[in-house]
Design a protein around this motif. Sequence first.
Motif, PDB file in Angstrom:
ATOM      1  N   ALA A 184       0.871  -1.226  -0.112  1.00 18.77           N
ATOM      2  CA  ALA A 184       0.008  -0.091  -0.003  1.00 18.77           C
ATOM      3  C   ALA A 184       0.905   1.262  -0.012  1.00 18.77           C
ATOM      4  CB  ALA A 184      -0.841  -0.116   1.000  1.00 18.77           C
ATOM      5  N   GLY A 185       2.054   1.163  -0.655  1.00 19.90           N
ATOM      6  CA  GLY A 185       2.994   2.303  -0.805  1.00 19.90           C
ATOM      7  C   GLY A 185       3.888   2.434   0.328  1.00 19.90           C
ATOM      8  N   ASN A 186       3.778   1.876   1.098  1.00 19.80           N
ATOM      9  CA  ASN A 186       4.637   1.671   2.375  1.00 19.80           C
ATOM     10  C   ASN A 186       5.796   0.816   1.668  1.00 19.80           C
ATOM     11  OD1 ASN A 186       4.363   0.995   5.814  1.00 19.80           O
ATOM     12  ND2 ASN A 186       5.738   2.416   4.948  1.00 19.80           N
ATOM     13  N   ASP A 187       7.053   1.490   1.438  1.00 20.40           N
ATOM     14  CA  ASP A 187       8.059   0.577   0.450  1.00 20.40           C
ATOM     15  C   ASP A 187       9.250   0.262   1.449  1.00 20.40           C
ATOM     16  OD1 ASP A 187       8.666   3.546   0.882  1.00 20.40           O
ATOM     17  OD2 ASP A 187       9.632   3.413  -1.284  1.00 20.40           O
TER      18      ASP A 187
ATOM     19  N   GLY B 179       9.020   9.352   9.355  1.00 19.31           N
ATOM     20  CA  GLY B 179       8.079  10.653   8.904  1.00 19.31           C
ATOM     21  C   GLY B 179       6.924  10.445   8.470  1.00 19.31           C
ATOM     22  N   ILE B 180       6.225  10.980   7.571  1.00 19.86           N
ATOM     23  CA  ILE B 180       4.953  10.660   6.940  1.00 19.86           C
ATOM     24  C   ILE B 180       5.074   9.706   5.993  1.00 19.86           C
ATOM     25  CG2 ILE B 180       3.116  11.493   5.305  1.00 19.86           C
ATOM     26  CD1 ILE B 180       3.463  14.506   6.432  1.00 19.86           C
ATOM     27  N   THR B 181       4.354   8.463   6.038  1.00 14.70           N
ATOM     28  CA  THR B 181       4.407   7.456   4.942  1.00 14.70           C
ATOM     29  C   THR B 181       3.054   7.285   4.410  1.00 14.70           C
ATOM     30  OG1 THR B 181       4.145   5.848   6.561  1.00 14.70           O
ATOM     31  CG2 THR B 181       6.389   6.560   5.998  1.00 14.70           C
ATOM     32  N   LEU B 182       3.095   6.524   3.278  1.00 14.71           N
ATOM     33  CA  LEU B 182       1.745   6.483   2.611  1.00 14.71           C
ATOM     34  C   LEU B 182       1.022   5.194   3.425  1.00 14.71           C
ATOM     35  CD1 LEU B 182       2.715   6.319  -1.146  1.00 14.71           C
ATOM     36  CD2 LEU B 182       1.950   8.166   0.091  1.00 14.71           C
ATOM     37  N   ALA B 183       1.661   4.689   4.105  1.00 19.38           N
ATOM     38  CA  ALA B 183       0.813   3.571   4.915  1.00 19.38           C
ATOM     39  C   ALA B 183       1.823   3.045   6.037  1.00 19.38           C
ATOM     40  CB  ALA B 183       0.289   2.327   4.009  1.00 19.38           C
ATOM     41  N   CYS B 184       0.937   2.420   7.148  1.00 23.14           N
ATOM     42  CA  CYS B 184       1.780   2.044   8.354  1.00 23.14           C
ATOM     43  C   CYS B 184       1.153   0.787   8.761  1.00 23.14           C
ATOM     44  CB  CYS B 184       2.045   2.693   9.409  1.00 23.14           C
ATOM     45  SG  CYS B 184       2.458   2.357  10.916  1.00 23.14           S
TER      46      CYS B 184
END
Length: 281
Positions: free
Chosen positions: A9-12, A218-223
């Motif tokens: 989900a974008g968390n790379d 920091g800000i991520t796309l998902a966690c």
Amino acid sequence: MRFTKLHGAGNDFVLVDTRSEDERDWPQFAQSVCDRHFGVGGDGVLLLRGEPGENLEMVMYNPDGSAAEMCGNGIRCFAKYLYDRGEIGEGRTGVLTGAGPLWVQVLGDGPQGLRVATSLGVPDLDAAAVPTTLAADMAIEVPLEIGGQEIELTCVSMGNPHAVARVESPEEFDLERIGPQIEHHPAFPERTNFEIYAPVVTRNGATLRMRVWERGAGITLACGSGAGATVAAAMKTGAIEFGRVGLEVDGGHLEAEWDHEHDDLILIGPAVTVFDADWNH
């Protein structure tokens, strides 16, 4: 050194199979390889150790080189790497993590990639477990003055620390400014991840819109663990009922299920391989 870039989900993540690589200074490697300008770029490094069915272990480092106990999106990527190589099938596979023993299960292909379920353990709202000094027992909707505004935080341990706030609009909330202030607040001796959410009514039932500031990233796309903490906080405060819930994150869609406060919380979401390459630095 061979590595695989994956995302959930974008968390790379950059995954290294240490069974075929020499040991090195992994915190320094994480800082270098996760740099999005001078490295590969990533929200963390995943190290694969051991063998399925025996001592399979996932170790994670944040982009700042600090160790992370667990990552719910990372462990799904970890499972995809093993599944693609025929090392695990579609049954449950145990994985040792810094948050304790968990399991992963491949569910098959989905619209966003390979769908993988993982246990996140039982959410713990005991203040000492988080840890936080905001309350003596459970920190549930405790007001904290941050950046000139009062924010009510519910603190959850998913094996790593989380502070969760229900907000009017996750899109309009100044996460870039408030996030680091909460991460480094003295009330969190081990620092903390910070999630914001708002319930959204959809045709498919309960859904939470959430955003996250990750400790050390920091800000991520998902966690993934943050999704679990958000679901636990929303259910414990009565924002939504226990059961299955969807989560809309900046990087896509996740699902979670928590039927009872003494049960493991289950997270379901995609895992995608981006590319394989060599690191020669």
